[in-house]
Design a protein around this motif. Structure first.
Motif, mmCIF file in Angstrom:
data_model
loop_
_atom_site.group_PDB
_atom_site.id
_atom_site.type_symbol
_atom_site.label_atom_id
_atom_site.label_comp_id
_atom_site.label_asym_id
_atom_site.label_seq_id
_atom_site.Cartn_x
_atom_site.Cartn_y
_atom_site.Cartn_z
ATOM 1 N N LYS A 1 -5.790 12.060 10.524
ATOM 2 C CA LYS A 1 -4.826 11.583 9.535
ATOM 3 C C LYS A 1 -5.460 11.595 8.139
ATOM 4 O O LYS A 1 -4.836 11.992 7.152
ATOM 5 N N GLN A 2 -6.714 11.167 8.085
ATOM 6 C CA GLN A 2 -7.414 11.123 6.805
ATOM 7 C C GLN A 2 -7.564 12.540 6.221
ATOM 8 O O GLN A 2 -7.358 12.769 5.039
ATOM 9 N N ARG A 3 -7.880 13.495 7.094
ATOM 10 C CA ARG A 3 -8.031 14.880 6.633
ATOM 11 C C ARG A 3 -6.690 15.464 6.187
ATOM 12 O O ARG A 3 -6.619 16.219 5.220
ATOM 13 N N LEU A 4 -5.610 15.086 6.910
ATOM 14 C CA LEU A 4 -4.274 15.540 6.503
ATOM 15 C C LEU A 4 -3.934 15.028 5.108
ATOM 16 O O LEU A 4 -3.402 15.752 4.266
ATOM 17 N N ALA A 5 -4.272 13.745 4.871
ATOM 18 C CA ALA A 5 -3.996 13.139 3.565
ATOM 19 C C ALA A 5 -4.802 13.847 2.478
ATOM 20 O O ALA A 5 -4.291 14.107 1.384
ATOM 21 N N LEU B 1 -9.723 8.788 -4.560
ATOM 22 C CA LEU B 1 -9.843 8.631 -3.105
ATOM 23 C C LEU B 1 -10.548 7.316 -2.782
ATOM 24 O O LEU B 1 -11.676 7.095 -3.203
ATOM 25 N N ASP B 2 -9.868 6.471 -2.029
ATOM 26 C CA ASP B 2 -10.480 5.198 -1.660
ATOM 27 C C ASP B 2 -11.060 5.338 -0.243
ATOM 28 O O ASP B 2 -10.303 5.454 0.718
ATOM 29 N N ILE C 1 0.841 -1.207 0.000
ATOM 30 C CA ILE C 1 0.000 0.000 0.000
ATOM 31 C C ILE C 1 0.871 1.249 0.000
ATOM 32 O O ILE C 1 0.618 2.199 -0.726
ATOM 33 N N ARG C 2 1.916 1.209 0.829
ATOM 34 C CA ARG C 2 2.812 2.362 0.924
ATOM 35 C C ARG C 2 3.535 2.584 -0.414
ATOM 36 O O ARG C 2 3.612 3.702 -0.907
ATOM 37 N N TYR C 3 4.047 1.501 -0.988
ATOM 38 C CA TYR C 3 4.762 1.594 -2.264
ATOM 39 C C TYR C 3 3.844 2.164 -3.353
ATOM 40 O O TYR C 3 4.216 3.051 -4.114
ATOM 41 N N ARG C 4 2.611 1.667 -3.385
ATOM 42 C CA ARG C 4 1.659 2.135 -4.394
ATOM 43 C C ARG C 4 1.270 3.598 -4.162
ATOM 44 O O ARG C 4 1.050 4.349 -5.108
ATOM 45 N N TYR C 5 1.174 3.982 -2.908
ATOM 46 C CA TYR C 5 0.858 5.371 -2.570
ATOM 47 C C TYR C 5 1.929 6.298 -3.147
ATOM 48 O O TYR C 5 1.624 7.324 -3.747
ATOM 49 N N TYR C 6 3.192 5.915 -2.971
ATOM 50 C CA TYR C 6 4.283 6.733 -3.525
ATOM 51 C C TYR C 6 4.147 6.832 -5.050
ATOM 52 O O TYR C 6 4.210 7.916 -5.613
ATOM 53 N N LEU C 7 3.977 5.676 -5.688
ATOM 54 C CA LEU C 7 3.923 5.668 -7.161
ATOM 55 C C LEU C 7 2.743 6.478 -7.678
ATOM 56 O O LEU C 7 2.878 7.278 -8.607
ATOM 57 N N GLU D 1 -6.277 2.691 3.797
ATOM 58 C CA GLU D 1 -5.535 2.753 5.054
ATOM 59 C C GLU D 1 -4.071 2.885 4.745
ATOM 60 O O GLU D 1 -3.507 2.042 4.061
ATOM 61 N N LEU D 2 -3.485 3.938 5.255
ATOM 62 C CA LEU D 2 -2.094 4.189 4.914
ATOM 63 C C LEU D 2 -1.252 4.268 6.180
ATOM 64 O O LEU D 2 -1.550 5.031 7.087
ATOM 65 N N HIS D 3 -0.208 3.445 6.217
ATOM 66 C CA HIS D 3 0.726 3.518 7.351
ATOM 67 C C HIS D 3 2.087 3.893 6.821
ATOM 68 O O HIS D 3 2.640 3.171 6.004
#
Lengths: 266, 220
Positions: B149-153, B167-168, A159-165, B92-94
């Motif tokens: 966090k979601q609002r920051l994104a 946006l998912d 997910i993180r990798y895809r977010y960057y791309l 969900e982003l970590h």
């Protein structure tokens, strides 16, 4: 140079008597390790006997071609060992590993033997074989740690990798944080080892040299150079392997192909 | 289909078949989003909304169908261009990083986005629009809530100023008031095409167009 005292075969046999201690302790605590230990010791004995024979021959002929061939064999065995120990796909990793180990080892060997020690005969088996061997042994450990960390993280944190791309990162930018983490995982133990060297243990090569009759001063100089070259060769090989393997491992969309890591690894 | 039509379509998906673990998620699905349109994908969990988004971003390859984004076919030659002109927030982003500020500014560290890094005034205004104060940027990421966090994104993605915003589930961690604030920030932007997935009824109503994946892609 003073010769090291030989160990007679009868005395060597006596040495094996020490095994009684681990056998009794393992048996007493019912660890189930007795069989594994005995097999390991047997394997070690057979492997070292064979290597001993090989090295005797190599030292006797001391021929540049034969020594280089042995060097190539060591590189190929190291590549296969890394693949099997890290549960990697041979299809994606064999060529990158062989190329990266060859290049890193060649550069560092050339510098160490040609520039620092300034051997008259570059392929002298006494230097060329053991030094390359130690460097490769360390490349093996570090590559297993580094490659594992990089691709496992990329898979776990897709997910993180895809977010960057998907937010405009180039492939290099998207993979750099994973490379950073892989290098930290692979090199923290090595850096820790360098930090305490000589305090906690005397390194193997230094001990060997002192036993072989070298003065501690000479042994220390070699050990320092060896640590520096291990550091450089392992770092070069890890970065190069991952960089080269990436050309095969990702598709045209930057996605990691399936089966890069085998099931057991995932 | 004529050439002129393709050039104003931001997203055009024709006759798409997508399988997941060999199970078809949808077959023969089509979708269109014109420039500036706000399109929402609705549907129960497991109907393939996220997979559809992953497909648009080139992370999942469809078995069949034609997909073009920004007038270009979705293929390996165009994917870098498409991603460079897109902002995306996953469900969900970590990120393994220190502060909320690191998280917020992270996409601006890429070469493609560096020149878009917002100044203090712009940052302050966008965060305020979403009900956040600038001081949140100094907090550790684990000190802030999921909704913050979601609002920051969202703030970060909007400030990237891309042609397409994907946006998912942007509303999943937000309360009603925050959802409204997010919509007030995003929906009035005329040139921005937005494709989102959501369960939120109000968000869906605000959209120009909704595709319901439960019904394999009919207009709701």
């Amino acid at each position: 140079m003073e010769q090291t005292l030989d160990i007679g075969y009868l005395n060597l046999f006596l040495g094996y008597g020490l095994i009684i201690i681990p056998v009794i302790l393992f048996q007493y605590f019912r660890t189930g390790l007795v069989k594994d230990s005995l097999i390991a010791i047997l394997r070690m004995t057979v492997q070292l006997l064979i290597v001993g024979l090989y090295l005797e021959l190599l030292f006797e002929y001391n021929n540049a071609w034969v020594n280089s061939l042995w060097w190539v064999v060591m590189v190929v065995i190291a590549a296969f060992t890394i693949i099997s120990r890290a549960y990697l796909s041979r299809r994606y990793f064999l060529v990158p590993l062989i190329v990266s180990l060859t290049v890193s080892l060649a550069i560092v060997d050339a510098y160490f033997l040609g520039v620092i020690i300034r051997l008259d005969y570059f392929f002298d088996a006494r230097y060329f074989i053991p030094i390359s061997g130690i460097l490769l042994g360390n490349c093996l450990r570090t590559n297993i740690l580094g490659i594992n960390a990089f691709y496992k993280k990329l898979q776990q944190e897709k997910i993180r990798y895809r977010y960057y791309l998907a937010n405009g990162a180039t492939y290099g930018e998207a993979r750099r944080p994973f490379m950073k983490e892989a290098l930290q995982t692979a090199f923290n133990p090595l850096i820790a080892g360098i930090t305490v060297i000589g305090l906690i243990s005397l390194p193997g090569m230094m001990t060997g040299q002192i036993l072989g009759g070298s003065s501690p001063e000479v042994a220390i100089k070699y050990q320092i150079m060896l640590m520096l070259t291990i550091f450089v060769a392992t770092l070069l090989s890890v970065v190069l392997t991952i960089t080269l393997a990436n050309y095969l491992i990702f598709d045209g969309f930057g996605n990691m192909k399936e089966q890069v890591l085998k099931k057991k690894q995932q | 289909m004529n050439f002129h039509k393709i050039s104003i379509d931001m997203i055009r998906v024709d006759d798409l078949t997508l399988k997941f673990d060999d199970q078809p998620l949808y077959e023969g699905f089509s979708l269109e989003a014109d420039k500036g349109e706000k399109v929402t994908l609705a549907g129960e969990s497991g109907t393939g909304k996220t997979t559809f988004i992953h497909m648009l971003l080139g992370f999942v390859i469809p078995q069949q169908g034609r997909v073009s984004i920004m007038g270009r076919p979705l293929d390996a030659d165009n994917i870098a261009y498409i991603r460079a002109n897109t902002a995306y927030i996953p469900q969900e982003l970590h990120l393994p990083m220190g502060t909320a500020g690191d998280f917020f500014y992270m996409p601006f560290s890429f070469k493609e986005n560096r020149h878009k890094k917002p100044d203090r005034h712009k940052t302050h205004k966008t965060l305020k629009d979403l009900g956040l104060s600038e001081s949140i940027l100094k907090k550790n990421l684990d000190e802030i809530s999921g909704g913050q966090k979601q609002r920051l994104a969202i703030a970060s993605a909007v400030l990237l100023d891309k042609a397409l915003l994907i946006l998912d589930e942007p509303t999943s961690s937000l309360d009603g008031k925050s959802i409204q604030k997010a919509a007030d920030l995003i929906f009035p932007q005329k040139d921005l095409t937005v494709l989102s997935t959501s369960h939120n009824k109000w968000w869906i109503e605000q959209s120009d167009k909704t595709y319901n994946l439960d019904l394999h892609g009919t207009n709701a």
